[in-house]
Design a protein around this motif. Structure first.
Motif, PDB file in Angstrom:
ATOM      1  N   GLU A   1     -50.803  23.471 -15.233  1.00  0.00           N
ATOM      2  CA  GLU A   1     -51.873  22.844 -15.997  1.00  0.00           C
ATOM      3  C   GLU A   1     -52.204  23.619 -17.271  1.00  0.00           C
ATOM      4  OE1 GLU A   1     -55.185  21.944 -13.445  1.00  0.00           O
ATOM      5  OE2 GLU A   1     -53.900  20.995 -11.978  1.00  0.00           O
TER       6      GLU A   1
ATOM      7  N   CYS B   1     -46.365  22.225 -17.523  1.00  0.00           N
ATOM      8  CA  CYS B   1     -47.478  21.275 -17.687  1.00  0.00           C
ATOM      9  C   CYS B   1     -47.978  20.763 -16.343  1.00  0.00           C
ATOM     10  CB  CYS B   1     -47.056  20.103 -18.559  1.00  0.00           C
ATOM     11  SG  CYS B   1     -46.813  20.521 -20.287  1.00  0.00           S
ATOM     12  N   GLU B   2     -47.058  20.407 -15.470  1.00  0.00           N
ATOM     13  CA  GLU B   2     -47.424  19.798 -14.196  1.00  0.00           C
ATOM     14  C   GLU B   2     -47.932  20.803 -13.168  1.00  0.00           C
ATOM     15  OE1 GLU B   2     -43.888  17.745 -13.056  1.00  0.00           O
ATOM     16  OE2 GLU B   2     -44.025  16.340 -14.743  1.00  0.00           O
TER      17      GLU B   2
ATOM     18  N   ASP C   1     -52.497  24.252 -21.411  1.00  0.00           N
ATOM     19  CA  ASP C   1     -53.003  23.476 -22.544  1.00  0.00           C
ATOM     20  C   ASP C   1     -51.924  23.241 -23.583  1.00  0.00           C
ATOM     21  OD1 ASP C   1     -55.900  23.280 -21.836  1.00  0.00           O
ATOM     22  OD2 ASP C   1     -55.723  25.464 -21.867  1.00  0.00           O
TER      23      ASP C   1
ATOM     24  N   SER D   1     -40.603  23.087 -19.554  1.00  0.00           N
ATOM     25  CA  SER D   1     -41.832  22.698 -20.239  1.00  0.00           C
ATOM     26  C   SER D   1     -42.623  21.696 -19.390  1.00  0.00           C
ATOM     27  CB  SER D   1     -41.515  22.095 -21.608  1.00  0.00           C
ATOM     28  OG  SER D   1     -40.889  23.051 -22.432  1.00  0.00           O
ATOM     29  N   ALA D   2     -41.936  20.713 -18.835  1.00  0.00           N
ATOM     30  CA  ALA D   2     -42.592  19.732 -17.970  1.00  0.00           C
ATOM     31  C   ALA D   2     -43.160  20.405 -16.726  1.00  0.00           C
ATOM     32  CB  ALA D   2     -41.620  18.627 -17.582  1.00  0.00           C
TER      33      ALA D   2
ATOM     34  N   VAL E   1     -47.437  24.281 -24.509  1.00  0.00           N
ATOM     35  CA  VAL E   1     -46.179  24.917 -24.126  1.00  0.00           C
ATOM     36  C   VAL E   1     -45.420  25.297 -25.389  1.00  0.00           C
ATOM     37  CG1 VAL E   1     -43.932  24.612 -23.009  1.00  0.00           C
ATOM     38  CG2 VAL E   1     -45.975  23.655 -21.951  1.00  0.00           C
TER      39      VAL E   1
END
Length: 88
Positions: free
Chosen positions: A80, A76-77, A82, A72-73, A84
């Motif tokens: 990019e 996001c990283e 919006d 999940s991280a 998860v």
């Protein structure tokens, strides 16, 4: 059972906003694939039904539920996104 006689899948279709401008990441565990794969298919179907473009959905498979937080991280990283969805 607390959910007896309740359909938890009922929702008002019109109250869900369009997802056409969103990028969504999905982290899904491979462990218990007989459960997680149908959940993934349902999530993909719902997202596409609500306007999220297929190319804006990034699926990251991980071995088990322990790795879902890292995936999940990562989504996001690195992508990019919006939002998860973690399935495990």
């Amino acid at each position: 059972m607390a959910t007896a006689f309740h359909n938890l899948s009922d929702y008002d279709y019109d109250s869900v906003p369009s997802g056409k401008d969103y990028r969504i990441g999905i982290a899904v565990a491979e462990w218990n694939r007989n459960i997680t794969e149908p959940l993934l298919a349902g999530a993909l179907e719902a997202l596409i039904e609500h306007g999220v473009a297929q190319e804006n959905i990034i699926v990251q498979h991980v071995p088990g539920t322990f790795e879902l937080t890292y995936a999940s991280a990562y989504l996001c990283e690195q992508h990019e996104v919006d939002a998860v969805i973690a399935i495990g």
